[in-house]
Design a protein around this motif. Structure first.
Motif, PDB file in Angstrom:
ATOM      1  N   ASP A 198      21.843  -6.326 -11.519  1.00 26.54           N
ATOM      2  CA  ASP A 198      20.869  -6.200 -12.559  1.00 26.54           C
ATOM      3  C   ASP A 198      20.665  -4.395 -13.059  1.00 26.54           C
ATOM      4  N   ARG A 199      21.437  -4.180 -12.313  1.00 25.23           N
ATOM      5  CA  ARG A 199      21.377  -2.683 -12.525  1.00 25.23           C
ATOM      6  C   ARG A 199      21.909  -2.253 -13.673  1.00 25.23           C
ATOM      7  N   VAL A 200      23.597  -3.347 -13.536  1.00 24.80           N
ATOM      8  CA  VAL A 200      24.683  -3.100 -13.963  1.00 24.80           C
ATOM      9  C   VAL A 200      25.119  -2.847 -15.718  1.00 24.80           C
ATOM     10  N   GLN A 201      24.278  -2.309 -16.368  1.00 22.16           N
ATOM     11  CA  GLN A 201      24.611  -2.321 -18.008  1.00 22.16           C
ATOM     12  C   GLN A 201      25.793  -3.085 -18.540  1.00 22.16           C
ATOM     13  N   GLY A 202      25.021  -4.305 -19.621  1.00 28.44           N
ATOM     14  CA  GLY A 202      26.307  -5.079 -19.734  1.00 28.44           C
ATOM     15  C   GLY A 202      27.223  -5.980 -19.357  1.00 28.44           C
ATOM     16  N   LEU A 203      26.987  -6.328 -18.022  1.00 32.54           N
ATOM     17  CA  LEU A 203      27.798  -7.193 -16.768  1.00 32.54           C
ATOM     18  C   LEU A 203      26.917  -8.778 -17.285  1.00 32.54           C
ATOM     19  N   PRO A 204      25.565  -9.090 -18.187  1.00 32.22           N
ATOM     20  CA  PRO A 204      25.683 -10.350 -18.469  1.00 32.22           C
ATOM     21  C   PRO A 204      26.428 -10.447 -19.896  1.00 32.22           C
ATOM     22  N   GLU A 205      26.770 -10.036 -20.555  1.00 37.23           N
ATOM     23  CA  GLU A 205      27.628 -10.231 -21.311  1.00 37.23           C
ATOM     24  C   GLU A 205      29.072 -10.251 -21.819  1.00 37.23           C
ATOM     25  N   VAL A 206      29.727  -9.803 -20.094  1.00 43.64           N
ATOM     26  CA  VAL A 206      31.117 -10.501 -19.842  1.00 43.64           C
ATOM     27  C   VAL A 206      31.593 -11.061 -18.928  1.00 43.64           C
ATOM     28  N   LEU A 207      29.967 -12.059 -18.015  1.00 51.70           N
ATOM     29  CA  LEU A 207      30.241 -12.281 -16.755  1.00 51.70           C
ATOM     30  C   LEU A 207      30.460 -14.336 -17.267  1.00 51.70           C
ATOM     31  N   TYR A 208      31.566 -14.816 -16.068  1.00 51.55           N
ATOM     32  CA  TYR A 208      32.191 -15.680 -16.290  1.00 51.55           C
ATOM     33  C   TYR A 208      31.601 -16.540 -16.003  1.00 51.55           C
ATOM     34  N   ARG A 209      31.185 -17.971 -15.816  1.00 42.82           N
ATOM     35  CA  ARG A 209      30.419 -19.022 -14.872  1.00 42.82           C
ATOM     36  C   ARG A 209      31.600 -20.260 -15.100  1.00 42.82           C
ATOM     37  N   PRO A 210      32.385 -20.479 -14.249  1.00 42.07           N
ATOM     38  CA  PRO A 210      33.475 -21.426 -14.435  1.00 42.07           C
ATOM     39  C   PRO A 210      32.398 -22.687 -13.996  1.00 42.07           C
ATOM     40  N   ASP A 211      31.011 -22.671 -13.590  1.00 39.61           N
ATOM     41  CA  ASP A 211      30.842 -24.071 -12.529  1.00 39.61           C
ATOM     42  C   ASP A 211      30.092 -24.094 -13.808  1.00 39.61           C
ATOM     43  N   ARG A 212      29.186 -23.833 -15.112  1.00 41.90           N
ATOM     44  CA  ARG A 212      29.309 -23.957 -16.662  1.00 41.90           C
ATOM     45  C   ARG A 212      29.578 -25.023 -17.741  1.00 41.90           C
ATOM     46  N   THR A 213      31.377 -24.997 -17.545  1.00 43.88           N
ATOM     47  CA  THR A 213      32.111 -24.984 -18.186  1.00 43.88           C
ATOM     48  C   THR A 213      33.580 -26.024 -17.934  1.00 43.88           C
ATOM     49  N   GLY A 214      33.368 -26.318 -16.883  1.00 44.71           N
ATOM     50  CA  GLY A 214      34.247 -28.194 -16.341  1.00 44.71           C
ATOM     51  C   GLY A 214      35.163 -28.105 -15.611  1.00 44.71           C
ATOM     52  N   VAL A 215      35.802 -26.439 -15.077  1.00 42.76           N
ATOM     53  CA  VAL A 215      36.681 -26.153 -14.840  1.00 42.76           C
ATOM     54  C   VAL A 215      37.168 -27.359 -14.224  1.00 42.76           C
ATOM     55  N   ARG A 216      36.473 -27.350 -12.923  1.00 43.70           N
ATOM     56  CA  ARG A 216      36.674 -28.780 -11.892  1.00 43.70           C
ATOM     57  C   ARG A 216      36.810 -29.943 -12.218  1.00 43.70           C
ATOM     58  N   GLU A 217      36.801 -30.408 -13.959  1.00 47.29           N
ATOM     59  CA  GLU A 217      36.882 -31.631 -14.250  1.00 47.29           C
ATOM     60  C   GLU A 217      38.376 -31.467 -14.728  1.00 47.29           C
ATOM     61  N   ASN A 218      38.972 -30.603 -15.347  1.00 48.23           N
ATOM     62  CA  ASN A 218      40.019 -30.230 -16.621  1.00 48.23           C
ATOM     63  C   ASN A 218      40.210 -29.235 -16.409  1.00 48.23           C
ATOM     64  N   VAL A 232      27.105   1.043  -9.019  1.00 52.88           N
ATOM     65  CA  VAL A 232      28.632   2.006  -9.182  1.00 52.88           C
ATOM     66  C   VAL A 232      29.765   1.773  -9.964  1.00 52.88           C
ATOM     67  N   ASP A 233      30.140   0.755  -8.453  1.00 56.37           N
ATOM     68  CA  ASP A 233      31.370   0.574  -9.183  1.00 56.37           C
ATOM     69  C   ASP A 233      32.020  -0.966  -9.952  1.00 56.37           C
ATOM     70  N   LEU A 234      30.816  -1.553  -9.769  1.00 59.37           N
ATOM     71  CA  LEU A 234      31.167  -2.377 -11.113  1.00 59.37           C
ATOM     72  C   LEU A 234      30.543  -1.983 -12.417  1.00 59.37           C
ATOM     73  N   GLN A 235      29.554  -1.460 -12.645  1.00 63.61           N
ATOM     74  CA  GLN A 235      29.286  -0.066 -13.846  1.00 63.61           C
ATOM     75  C   GLN A 235      30.755  -0.239 -14.109  1.00 63.61           C
ATOM     76  N   ARG A 236      31.659   0.416 -13.744  1.00 67.75           N
ATOM     77  CA  ARG A 236      32.811   0.897 -13.751  1.00 67.75           C
ATOM     78  C   ARG A 236      33.966   0.040 -14.224  1.00 67.75           C
ATOM     79  N   ILE A 237      33.876  -1.326 -14.127  1.00 62.90           N
ATOM     80  CA  ILE A 237      34.683  -2.153 -14.180  1.00 62.90           C
ATOM     81  C   ILE A 237      33.993  -2.914 -15.430  1.00 62.90           C
ATOM     82  N   VAL A 238      32.858  -2.737 -15.668  1.00 60.97           N
ATOM     83  CA  VAL A 238      32.127  -3.631 -16.935  1.00 60.97           C
ATOM     84  C   VAL A 238      32.451  -2.654 -17.840  1.00 60.97           C
ATOM     85  N   ASP A 239      32.186  -1.456 -17.652  1.00 58.50           N
ATOM     86  CA  ASP A 239      32.983  -0.779 -18.816  1.00 58.50           C
ATOM     87  C   ASP A 239      34.219  -0.596 -19.433  1.00 58.50           C
ATOM     88  N   PHE A 240      35.225  -0.603 -18.273  1.00 57.98           N
ATOM     89  CA  PHE A 240      36.429  -0.916 -17.925  1.00 57.98           C
ATOM     90  C   PHE A 240      36.224  -1.953 -19.196  1.00 57.98           C
TER      91      PHE A 240
END
Length: 456
Positions: free
Chosen positions: A286-306, A251-259
């Motif tokens: 999985d219950r949070v609508q729209g979460l995958p579209e805004v999720l940031y994955r630093p493990d997939r974008t070279g943050v530790r190297e760059n 519920v709170d995660l949905q509030r954040i995603v909606d924001f």
């Protein structure tokens, strides 16, 4: 709650991050011997400071200009204690000691040791100022040795008391680790959105306003404790037993995603104090609508190297929600499912964090700034930095219990503690300022001040 840890959601607004430029100053060369000036002598292993005592020099938790931890480096290689003129960091036999600055035992050869580190060597010998390894179950203060130390045990930061700062880059060019976010400790424990604790415990809410109002007020961090019940992942303080109208995590995660969907220029970070099984957490997300579209994955974008990307890059990509857990990767491996497979990052791998409490809800406070993760297994000093990567710094600034009058007083002192105690202790700017009752004491002013400059 926030005894070990909670959930921080962080969002940036243009108003909160308006930059007031600090006059630029040239950075010191990383591999040069330090210039004369006032420093903290800080262990690269523990992040703790050399402090002068009666005759001895020990490791103490960083306390800014208190506790005799500031040293004036002089041109002759001596380190004079700022509180005791004529008294220097020196040695007696194989122990560090306070000695007269005129003594031969006060002189050191200070040489670069890479990565902004230095060794302090007895002239003409191979004997160095060295951290004494902490025994199992041992603590601090701890003595400092002088001997044939090598590696990190003999490596020291000379952290300037008055650090060089630089102007904050323009809005979209600020990297994530350059920005500071106002964070509500135990944001769910507010009494407005629902119940959060058993009877009597719920008489002391950490916040006075609900999550949506916090977002509207400019709060950009939300700490939440998540517990497992037959109904799923629920937000409660210590236990969900006897809690009336508890709120589910989704519920709170949905509030954040909606924001975030309504404010495409915002960025949110979520830290979970996490007491649920990895499969239960995945089902909740999985219950949070729209979460995958805004999720940031630093493990997939070279943050530790760059290093961390800019906020402009993150918003352009739509990747505006970063989720951490304080759960153990090792425990999840044993359970057969790691949380990072569905986008929840392990906090110890990406952040540093100071101890979560300044003391009881009333009375004297402890402003020392030291790692929350100072355990015998895998200690994580606040000073941890890797080539190309600086962990984000979570600065906790609250008590064991939320008492409104105390929180208001503490919050009015937040900028002072951040500047004098925690910034030099971590050798980096706090990225998350976590407080109780964010509506008292103007902690937003401390955030605004930190967002006027960068600390290289």
């Amino acid at each position: 709650m926030r005894t070990p840890h909670a959930l921080i959601a962080t969002t940036v607004s243009a108003a909160a991050l308006a930059a007031t430029v600090v006059a630029p100053a040239p950075a010191a060369a990383v591999d040069a011997a330090p210039a004369p000036g006032a420093y903290y002598v800080q262990s690269a292993t523990t992040g703790l400071n050399a402090a002068a005592g009666p005759g001895a020099v020990e490791q103490h938790r960083p306390r800014g200009n208190e506790d005799h931890q500031q040293w004036n480096l002089r041109a002759d290689g001596t380190l004079e204690n700022a509180d005791s003129p004529g008294t220097c960091l020196g040695r007696t036999g194989d122990r560090a000691a306070t000695v007269a600055c005129a003594s031969p035992d006060a002189r050191w050869e200070i040489a670069p040791a890479g990565a902004d580190r230095f060794t302090l060597t007895v002239p003409g010998t191979d004997r160095r100022l060295t951290v004494v390894p902490k025994p199992p179950g041992g603590g601090h203060p701890a003595p400092l040795a002088v001997g044939a130390g090598t590696g990190d045990l003999a490596a020291w930061y000379l952290t300037p008391v008055d650090p060089v700062t630089r102007p904050m880059p323009p809005q979209g060019q600020r990297t994530l680790d350059q920005v500071t976010f106002l964070t509500a400790h135990n944001a769910y424990a507010n009494g407005a959105d629902g119940g959060f604790a058993p009877p009597f415990v719920d008489l002391f809410p950490n916040q006075a306003r609900g999550i949506e109002r916090q977002l509207a007020d400019g709060v950009r961090g939300f700490m939440l404790d998540v517990h497992q019940t037959p109904d799923g992942a629920i937000l409660c303080h210590n236990s969900c037993t006897l809690v009336r109208r508890p709120v589910a995590l989704w519920v709170d995660l949905q509030r954040i995603v909606d924001f975030l969907r309504a404010h495409p220029d915002q960025f949110v970070t979520v830290f979970l104090e996490d007491y649920v099984d990895p499969g239960v957490l995945r089902a909740e997300l999985d219950r949070v609508q729209g979460l995958p579209e805004v999720l940031y994955r630093p493990d997939r974008t070279g943050v530790r190297e760059n290093g961390w990307p800019t906020l402009g890059q993150l918003t352009a990509a739509g990747q505006r929600l970063l989720i951490f857990t304080d759960h153990s990767r090792a425990a999840d491996r044993a359970a057969g499912l790691t949380r990072d497979t569905y986008g929840v990052m392990y906090q110890r791998e990406w952040t540093v964090e100071n101890h979560w409490s300044m003391g009881p809800g009333v009375g004297a406070s402890d402003w020392s700034c030291y790692s929350r993760w100072d355990d015998a297994g895998t200690p994580v000093p606040l000073t941890r930095t890797e080539p190309g990567f600086r962990p984000l710094f979570v600065m906790n600034h609250f008590r064991d219990a939320a008492v409104s009058s105390t929180a208001g007083t503490d919050n009015s002192k937040l900028a002072d503690r951040a500047r004098r105690f925690c910034l030099p202790a971590a050798r980096k700017k706090p990225n998350y300022l976590a407080v109780d009752r964010y509506d008292l004491g103007s902690p937003a002013a401390a955030v605004a001040d930190l967002n006027t400059y960068t600390y290289p």
